[in-house]
Design an enzyme around this catalytic site. Structure first.
Site, short mmCIF file in Angstrom:
data_model
loop_
_atom_site.label_atom_id
_atom_site.label_comp_id
_atom_site.label_asym_id
_atom_site.label_seq_id
_atom_site.Cartn_x
_atom_site.Cartn_y
_atom_site.Cartn_z
N HIS A 104 -49.33 -8.36 23.57
CA HIS A 104 -48.36 -7.99 22.53
C HIS A 104 -48.94 -8.15 21.13
O HIS A 104 -48.40 -7.60 20.17
CB HIS A 104 -47.09 -8.83 22.67
CG HIS A 104 -46.30 -8.50 23.90
ND1 HIS A 104 -45.12 -7.79 23.88
CD2 HIS A 104 -46.54 -8.76 25.20
CE1 HIS A 104 -44.67 -7.63 25.12
NE2 HIS A 104 -45.50 -8.22 25.94
N ASP A 115 -50.37 -7.52 12.50
CA ASP A 115 -49.30 -7.64 13.48
C ASP A 115 -49.58 -6.72 14.65
O ASP A 115 -50.09 -5.61 14.45
CB ASP A 115 -47.97 -7.22 12.82
CG ASP A 115 -46.80 -8.03 13.33
OD1 ASP A 115 -46.84 -8.44 14.50
OD2 ASP A 115 -45.84 -8.24 12.56
C1 G6P Z 1 -44.77 -13.37 19.33
C2 G6P Z 1 -45.52 -13.40 20.65
C3 G6P Z 1 -44.59 -13.73 21.81
C4 G6P Z 1 -43.82 -15.00 21.49
C5 G6P Z 1 -43.05 -14.86 20.18
C6 G6P Z 1 -42.27 -16.13 19.79
O1 G6P Z 1 -43.97 -12.28 19.25
O2 G6P Z 1 -46.19 -12.18 20.87
O3 G6P Z 1 -45.31 -13.87 23.01
O4 G6P Z 1 -42.93 -15.34 22.54
O5 G6P Z 1 -43.99 -14.56 19.16
O6 G6P Z 1 -43.13 -17.23 19.71
P1 G6P Z 1 -42.93 -18.55 20.57
O7 G6P Z 1 -44.14 -19.36 20.31
O8 G6P Z 1 -41.67 -19.18 20.07
O9 G6P Z 1 -42.79 -18.14 22.02
#
Ligand code: G6P
Length: 488
Positions: free
Chosen positions: A171, A384
């Site tokens: 992602h 991003d």
């Molecule tokens: C980004 C990453 C995700 C992640 C999200 C929130 O979008 O690509 O994989 O889940 O951030 O971050 P966290 O560390 O809270 O899961």
């Protein structure tokens, strides 16, 4: 071998649930509502499936199979937990994932903490995920692993002698060769990716970077084909490599933003902040989002274009995130100092306040209303993978009269470049000029631009993303695979 109609096993670091503990000590899990879950739900429901991941808590009473079963009830799929100890949370999640891969892949190597002990725990936790997959998957299932926390999962599965059909989607961006070379575990990580059968990136930029790293670091690799999905061969392995820009549930956002409730809330916002254009920034608290430089650009615009004073208000929403990691904690206080400084310089007591700062997540009605009300959207990450705020913002502009100012380093820029005002997020004056240009833009030009972006967001929504990824996983013949529009 996985069958095209077999079950789907989704694996992600975090399960799509929110778990809270009530005053009575009972844990309650509610299903998540993010884009990924919305997109995968119909597929999981049709084929049947499992979602494996960390429940996001180290409380032994919460995050159990029983608690998760409540959240999954009626969804058509099951949620299975992988529990992480405090040490694993520190070294795998906060450490290797968020203090090494995250900053490096977002082009910020000086933010990395290359602590050697992180790698061992990263592979150990990936093995934990692999074991959970083996316990629950059958040979007909497709295993779809999500994101940078789990790059090593396929390699761990292969070590456990699994010949499962495993796909991976990154992602976040994939860095250029120069940056990737800095990673002490570069060979191991690249080889681990080659243990997947399909690797998906957000954009052509990321796929190109990955292939350049392969060609430099893996001696016997051959890459074939053209179009959206390529084939890499090394030894006995064949790996498909594609780019699939993730989208949003366009229909749901557009319909909800068009409701009376959202219109009323948006009108109320304009009543409270009358006779001006609203500029909106919404970001997770993260140094990759470029919030500090954006605030400086806003200040620069107020200094160089006095007409903007009292005629615009910036609403900057920051959603708390990863606050236990020092860089995130520091960022919060830097943002708050700068907001205070700018407001101190320009506020007219009893009247105009240039920045309204919100540090919390918004409830869905407010989020849609802010999107719909704001005349200008400021989305200026330093880098991003995609940035779905940009897509959600345009989609909610029901009157199609907004302007999106978008960083050229967001993955979304590849798709939205004909409608957005593209900016270099490091260029403070350039961003300030773009703010003034957006403010002055006439209605016809706004409409023409945003209309174009909304059509693209609608055409490649999140359901298109899931479909095209699964087609690439199962297509027999890659030549038959459609080519995504140039530039995406
Ligand atoms: C980004 C990453 C995700 C992640 C999200 C929130 O979008 O690509 O994989 O889940 O951030 O971050 P966290 O560390 O809270 O899961």
């Amino acid at each position: 071998m996985a069958k095209a109609d077999g079950r789907l096993i989704v694996v992600s670091n975090r399960l799509p649930v929110v778990i809270t503990k009530g005053a009575d000590g009972r844990c309650v899990a509610t299903p998540g509502s993010g884009g990924l879950v919305t997109a995968l739900l119909p597929v999981l429901r049709d084929r049947g499936g499992i979602w494996i991941g960390w429940p996001g808590t180290s409380d032994p009473e919460c995050g159990t199979e029983d608690v998760l079963a409540q959240a999954a009830a009626g969804t058509g799929y099951s949620l299975l937990p992988v529990t992480l100890s405090e040490d694993e949370i520190e070294k795998f999640y906060m450490g290797f994932s968020n203090e090494i891969i995250w900053p490096l892949f977002h082009d910020l190597p000086s933010f990395c903490n290359f602590e050697p002990s992180y790698w061992e725990v990263y592979t150990q936790v990936n093995r934990k995920y692999a074991r959970a997959i083996i316990r629950h998957a059958t040979p007909h299932d497709l295993i779809w692993v999500q994101d940078y926390h789990l790059i090593d999962t396929a390699a761990e599965l292969r070590r456990l002698n699994s010949d499962a059909h495993i796909a991976f989607f990154l992602h976040i961006p994939f860095p250029s060769l120069d940056l990737f070379l800095k990673l002490p575990w570069r060979q191991a990580l690249l080889r681990a990716l080659l243990d997947y059968d399909l690797i998906g990136f957000q954009t052509l930029r990321d796929r190109r970077n990955f292939i350049q790293c392969l060609r430099t670091l893996i001696r016997d690799v051959q890459v074939y084909g053209k179009g959206q999905v390529l084939l890499a061969r090394t030894g006995q392995r064949e790996v498909r490599i594609g780019h699939f820009p993730i989208g949003i549930d366009y229909g749901a956002f557009a319909n909800q933003a068009a409701t009376e409730a959202v219109a009323a809330r948006a009108a109320e916002l304009h009543r409270l902040l009358p006779n001006r254009q609203l500029i909106l920034g919404i970001d997770r608290l993260d140094y990759t989002k470029g919030i500090l430089l954006r605030l400086q650009a806003f200040r620069n615009a107020l200094m160089r274009y006095p007409k903007l004073r009292s005629n615009v208000t910036l609403i900057q929403v920051v959603v708390p995130s990863r606050e236990h990691i020092p860089k995130y904690f520091d960022l919060r206080s830097q943002i708050e100092q700068l907001v205070g400084r700018i407001n101190g310089e320009f506020t007219q007591p009893g009247g105009w306040v240039p920045i309204h700062y919100v540090f919390r997540s918004l409830d869905p009605l407010d989020l849609l209303a802010y999107y719909r009300a704001a005349e200008i959207g400021l989305v200026t990450p330093l880098k991003d993978g995609m940035n779905l705020v940009a897509k959600e913002y345009c989609t909610c502009s029901i009157e199609e009269d907004c302007v999106l100012i978008l960083s050229e380093f967001a993955g979304a820029a590849a798709q939205l470049r004909h409608g957005a005002l593209l900016v270099n997020p490091f260029d403070i004056e350039g961003m300030a000029d773009a703010i003034y240009r957006a403010y002055s833009m006439n209605r016809a030009e706004r409409q023409r631009r945003v209309h174009r972006m909304r059509r693209e967001i609608q055409r490649r929504d999140v359901f298109w993303w899931v479909d095209s990824f699964l087609k690439a996983a199962f297509a027999r013949n890659l030549d038959a695979f459609p080519v995504v529009a140039a530039g995406v």
